[in-house]
Design an enzyme around this catalytic site. Structure first.
Site, PDB file in Angstrom:
ATOM      1  N   LEU A 255      71.633  24.365  75.876  1.00  0.00           N
ATOM      2  CA  LEU A 255      72.740  23.567  75.365  1.00  0.00           C
ATOM      3  C   LEU A 255      73.371  24.206  74.141  1.00  0.00           C
ATOM      4  CD1 LEU A 255      71.089  20.047  75.555  1.00  0.00           C
ATOM      5  CD2 LEU A 255      73.007  20.825  76.940  1.00  0.00           C
ATOM      6  N   GLY A 256      72.583  24.964  73.422  1.00  0.00           N
ATOM      7  CA  GLY A 256      73.126  25.565  72.211  1.00  0.00           C
ATOM      8  C   GLY A 256      72.025  26.129  71.363  1.00  0.00           C
TER       9      GLY A 256
ATOM     10  N   GLY B  22      70.573  25.989  67.526  1.00  0.00           N
ATOM     11  CA  GLY B  22      70.638  25.329  66.227  1.00  0.00           C
ATOM     12  C   GLY B  22      69.947  26.167  65.183  1.00  0.00           C
ATOM     13  N   GLY B  23      69.931  25.654  63.990  1.00  0.00           N
ATOM     14  CA  GLY B  23      69.314  26.388  62.901  1.00  0.00           C
ATOM     15  C   GLY B  23      67.820  26.550  63.087  1.00  0.00           C
ATOM     16  N   PHE B  24      67.232  25.694  63.881  1.00  0.00           N
ATOM     17  CA  PHE B  24      65.789  25.730  64.018  1.00  0.00           C
ATOM     18  C   PHE B  24      65.347  26.356  65.336  1.00  0.00           C
ATOM     19  CE2 PHE B  24      66.971  22.069  61.407  1.00  0.00           C
ATOM     20  CZ  PHE B  24      66.368  22.445  60.218  1.00  0.00           C
TER      21      PHE B  24
ATOM     22  N   PRO C 259      66.745  27.413  69.732  1.00  0.00           N
ATOM     23  CA  PRO C 259      67.609  26.997  70.833  1.00  0.00           C
ATOM     24  C   PRO C 259      67.282  25.585  71.337  1.00  0.00           C
ATOM     25  CG  PRO C 259      65.979  28.565  71.598  1.00  0.00           C
ATOM     26  CD  PRO C 259      65.808  28.467  70.114  1.00  0.00           C
ATOM     27  N   VAL C 260      68.279  24.944  71.939  1.00  0.00           N
ATOM     28  CA  VAL C 260      68.104  23.603  72.493  1.00  0.00           C
ATOM     29  C   VAL C 260      68.387  23.654  73.990  1.00  0.00           C
ATOM     30  CG1 VAL C 260      68.835  21.199  72.342  1.00  0.00           C
ATOM     31  CG2 VAL C 260      68.923  22.636  70.317  1.00  0.00           C
TER      32      VAL C 260
ATOM     33  N   LYS D 187      64.151  20.936  71.852  1.00  0.00           N
ATOM     34  CA  LYS D 187      64.460  21.862  70.772  1.00  0.00           C
ATOM     35  C   LYS D 187      63.269  22.779  70.604  1.00  0.00           C
ATOM     36  CE  LYS D 187      67.086  20.761  67.438  1.00  0.00           C
ATOM     37  NZ  LYS D 187      67.912  20.601  66.251  1.00  0.00           N
TER      38      LYS D 187
ATOM     39  N   ASP E  68      71.091  17.871  55.768  1.00  0.00           N
ATOM     40  CA  ASP E  68      71.959  18.764  56.534  1.00  0.00           C
ATOM     41  C   ASP E  68      72.891  17.951  57.433  1.00  0.00           C
ATOM     42  OD1 ASP E  68      73.069  21.131  57.317  1.00  0.00           O
ATOM     43  OD2 ASP E  68      71.485  21.669  58.730  1.00  0.00           O
TER      44      ASP E  68
END
Ligand SMILES: *[C@@H]1O[C@H](CO)[C@@H](O)[C@H](O)[C@H]1NC(C)=O
Ligand SMILES: *[C@@H]1O[C@H](CO)[C@@H](O)[C@H](O)[C@H]1NC(C)=O
Ligand SMILES: *[C@@H]1O[C@H](CO)[C@@H](O)[C@H](O)[C@H]1NC(C)=O
Ligand SMILES: *[C@@H]1O[C@H](CO)[C@@H](O)[C@H](O)[C@H]1NC(C)=O
Ligand SMILES: *[C@@H]1O[C@H](CO)[C@@H](O)[C@H](O)[C@H]1NC(C)=O
Ligand SMILES: *[C@@H]1O[C@H](CO)[C@@H](O)[C@H](O)[C@H]1NC(C)=O
Length: 789
Positions: free
Chosen positions: A476-477, A479-481, A483-484, A498, A595
């Site tokens: 899906l994308g 993120g900072g932590f 991939p999702v 996540k 955040d």
């Protein structure tokens, strides 16, 4: 419309000229920090306020009666850091704080004799002062006005909270112990089950006098058994520790940088935490079923095993309790200990809503479903189920271990080849022994019925299957932590996975403890965390899936932006505000998001907003490298100045980010991409909005896509509120509860905003030079825009 615009700009410029002249419409109420002999302060929530306003002393009321207490003035939740009469509540509100002519500092009330706080008295010339440290001191003064002697202080009589500068230990001269004692329950401040003491080398928590937990030895900046404190350079480890041992006293104390709100609270269930930082000790951490760092080893009674435990469940009540203990000094943890040690006991709970007394059952219960009548929440004993699969896992592991042993023994030359496998098995064994019996992977199927109050551990295999082996189509994308991925469980439920970045050094137990807390947070404007999955290095968080991606996906896209008319945007603004209020005020942990930004606002089928990634600061803040940031967690442009520059954060940091988000929602423009040339200086959205406001042309900010779908007054009010949120000084910004009342009630008057952060030219250029540094040290400070789900 035009005339009203004229009028409003006239009013605005009038107000602004007031502001420039420094005539702020601010009415300061006469507050004092002292009480003098002969003074009698009548029952009120605000009797004294310390000189700089940090602490407030006043009366507060609970079901059990009224108490005199001290709390941080800025703490919305008013967590009491000290209670004068914790075991002597006074009834009603006819009570005063009095310093009489004889020097007795006392609570007088109509329901009985006065409650005297000090035993030392000095007639006539003593004064009690509430200090900015949170200490309430009674001092005797000489006739020349100098201090003669300190007669009494609240820091000498700790309750359940340790403040910076407070001592924990023993005064060898007076024999007085400085120790904390938990409240009996959240409703009853009287001393309860747990105490926290300092014994010259470490902190020790006792449960009714018996060893329960210890911190391990204090070394420099950390304690052996508080793992996250041992990581160097984390934003959360703001503490300086001090331990003193001499002929007069043995004590421990800590300090924090100026301006940081900090309080160490001993909870009624044996937890120890500082507001909005990772926990030191989790509630129930040492309840006999888990072997966590620092826990005193308690051998379970013969009828129990280490894997047994209690779980809060909704069950169908059949019959009355088999016994009750009406001792009102007993809290929930006492009931648990009694039930644990009595082999016929299968469930317990408090007798009263205020969390006192115990009820015990010896029967088995059926799990209640939503509509069942006669259901109640009890703490029910749950033993691990001896199911086929776990039995087989053990046999397989035993077999493989045996095989490995045999092979390593006989095939000397191939030792290297098998080392890798053995390590894997060790990891698997570790995982099994540390995994908590309440939620093994097979429970995935029952998740819905479980009530989502417990951590569900998903098996790695089930996640691999659900995400089609983390295929790129399912991604899906990023993120900072990490991939999702989108996933689908066998029974059809859609999830978002996540996958946290590898190479984290965080301990398993610690990670799970943290997740277990976050799972408990539930609000319609927060994305639901369903559980996690841990396999060796891999750590994953499993969320409910949100079909409409994130707010930025709509807001910053020329075509999709049209879908968000003003009514929808208002709904989104209110939802975010409610979610944030819950995190700040109503969740016991009082989480600061740190955040908040458009890509972290996910949208459900009906475009209702849900805040995601809350609690990530708790999970990752401790070891900044896990969030790929070197110093500061957060996103440039949404960070308030005190956080961006000094790393100081508070609930007001989130209020700032909320203000930026509000301006983005109103304007449909990204704060980050916003460039507007004001002479030689680039300015941000907040400063641009402020300039327009100053000119009385605020409506120029509004997204043209909104056309005439909004009411001008509402829109101006919304921009006004946003400007209040992005003010430079954190103290000037409203709290989220104030924001909500301003948003929802048009009759609530709005103060004039002060200059927004980063508004002076000097600051902007300074920030620009910082900006390069911030972004280059951390790919994730600018978390990519595609973090939708
Ligand atoms: C708790 O509630 C019970 C029943 O309402 C009451 O009798 C008891 O006094 C309360 N305890 C405290 C400390 O207020
Ligand atoms: C509290 O103070 C007020 C004003 O001094 C007095 O009228 C009242 O009787 C006092 N109440 C108690 C319970 O002492
Ligand atoms: C203080 O604590 C020590 C050790 O825990 C204990 O032996 C002593 O009795 C306590 N003294 C007082 C006055 O509570
Ligand atoms: C302090 O407590 C710890 C753990 O309970 C114990 O091992 C240690 O010996 C104690 N130290 C002193 C000085 O009493
Ligand atoms: C154990 O619990 C049962 C049921 O609550 C109670 O009847 C019995 O007295 C308890 N036994 C002991 C030794 O406390
Ligand atoms: C009530 O429980 C407390 C804590 O265990 C104990 O100290 C006290 O003696 C008990 N009171 C009675 C009346 O049994």
């Amino acid at each position: 419309m035009e005339s009203s615009m004229c009028l409003s700009s006239a009013i605005l410029s009038l107000c602004l000229s007031c502001m420039w002249l420094g005539v702020l419409p601010y009415i300061s109420s006469a507050q004092t920090d002292t009480i003098k002999p002969g003074e009698e302060l009548q029952f009120s929530e605000k009797l004294l306020v310390s000189a700089k306003g940090t602490f407030t002393l006043g009366f507060f009321s609970l079901e059990s009666g009224s108490y005199l207490g001290i709390w941080y003035t800025t703490d919305d939740y008013n967590k009491k850091v000290w209670v004068a009469n914790r075991d002597k509540p006074v009834s009603g509100t006819d009570a005063n704080l009095t310093l009489d002519a004889d020097g007795k500092l006392m609570i007088t009330h109509s329901g009985g004799g006065p409650i005297v706080l000090n035993s030392n008295q000095a007639a006539g010339n003593s004064i009690a002062t509430l200090l900015d440290s949170g200490d309430f001191v009674l001092e005797e003064f000489n006739s020349d006005g100098s201090v003669k002697e300190k007669l009494w202080e609240s820091f000498d009589n700790p309750t359940d909270t340790l403040l910076p500068g407070m001592k924990l230990g023993i005064n060898l001269k007076t024999g007085r112990n400085w120790s904390l004692a938990s409240w009996i329950s959240e409703q009853v401040p009287a001393p309860g089950t747990f105490t926290l003491e300092w014994n010259d080398t470490q902190l020790g928590m006792k449960r009714r006098g018996g060893a329960y937990w210890s911190s391990g030895t204090l070394k420099d900046r950390s304690f052996e058994f508080i793992p996250w404190l041992t990581y160097p350079d984390t934003l959360n480890n703001i503490y300086s520790f001090n331990s003193v041992s001499n002929a007069n006293e043995i004590y421990f104390s800590y300090s924090v940088p100026d301006g940081v709100v900090s309080e160490w609270v001993l909870t009624s269930e044996g937890g120890l935490f500082d507001t909005s930082r990772p926990i030191f000790v989790l509630d129930d951490q040492c309840d006999g079923i888990k072997e966590n760092p620092g826990c005193a080893v308690q051998n379970p009674p013969t009828c129990r095993t280490r894997k047994d435990g209690f779980m809060k469940q909704s069950v169908i009540l059949s019959g009355s309790p088999s016994s009750i203990n009406v001792n009102l000094s007993l809290g929930l943890s006492d009931c648990q200990a009694i039930c644990w040690n009595n082999c016929s006991c299968t469930a317990y709970n408090s007798i009263y809503n205020n969390g006192t007394g115990c009820r015990f059952w010896t029967t088995k219960f059926a799990q209640a479903l939503k509509d069942d009548s006669n259901q109640e929440e009890l703490y029910v004993l749950s033993s691990p189920r001896v199911t086929g699969s776990s039995w087989w896992i053990w046999v397989i592991i035993a077999g493989v271990v045996l095989l490995v042993l045999l092979l390593t023994g006989s095939l000397y030359y191939s030792r290297r080849k098998f080392r890798g496998e053995r390590e894997m098995e060790e990891a698997a064994l570790l995982e099994l022994t540390t995994s908590n019996s309440f939620g093994d992977s097979e429970d995935v199927d029952h998740d819905g019925k479980r009530g989502a109050h417990d951590l569900v551990l998903f098996s790695f295999d089930s996640i691999v299957a659900a995400t089609n082996n983390f295929s790129s189509e399912n991604k899906l994308g990023e993120g900072g932590f990490g991939p999702v991925y989108k996933g689908k469980l066998p029974e059809g439920q859609e999830i978002a996975v996540k996958r946290l970045s590898r190479g984290s050094s965080q301990g398993l137990v610690e990670f799970k403890n943290e997740i277990r807390l976050i799972v408990k947070l539930q609000h319609m404007n927060l994305v639901r965390l369903l559980g996690c999955c841990i396999k060796g290095e891999e750590k994953m968080l499993i969320y409910e899936f949100m079909p409409n991606k994130s707010l930025d996906f709509f807001l910053f896209d020329p075509a999709r932006r049209k879908i968000l008319d003003w009514k929808r945007r208002q709904n989104i603004i209110e939802g975010i505000a409610q979610g944030l209020l819950y995190l700040h005020k109503y969740s016991r942990l009082r989480i600061i998001h740190r955040d908040l930004k458009a890509s972290n606002i996910l949208l459900d089928y009906d475009l209702n907003p849900k805040i995601s990634d809350f609690g990530m600061a708790r999970i990752f803040g401790r070891n900044a490298s896990e969030a790929n940031t070197n110093r500061i967690v957060g996103t440039y442009g949404y960070m308030p100045p005190e956080y961006a520059m000094e790393g100081i954060f508070s609930v007001k940091s989130d209020v700032y980010s909320f203000g930026v988000l509000l301006l983005e929602i109103v304007s449909g423009r990204k704060n980050r991409s916003f460039h507007h040339n004001d002479g030689a200086f680039a300015i941000n959205l907040a400063v641009y909005a402020w300039d327009l406001w100053k000119e009385g042309t605020s409506l120029e900010l509004v997204d043209p896509m909104l056309e005439d779908s909004y009411s001008t007054t509402q829109m101006l009010r919304c921009i006004h509120i946003a400007l209040l949120c992005v003010q430079e000084s954190a103290a000037d910004r409203p709290t989220m509860s104030a924001v909500i009342s301003m948003l929802t009630n048009e009759t609530v008057p709005l103060p004039n905003p002060n200059l927004p952060a980063f508004s002076t030219h000097h600051k902007v250029s300074e920030l620009d030079s910082h900006k390069g540094g911030l972004e280059s040290c951390s790919g994730s400070v600018t978390i990519s825009e595609t973090e939708g789900r």
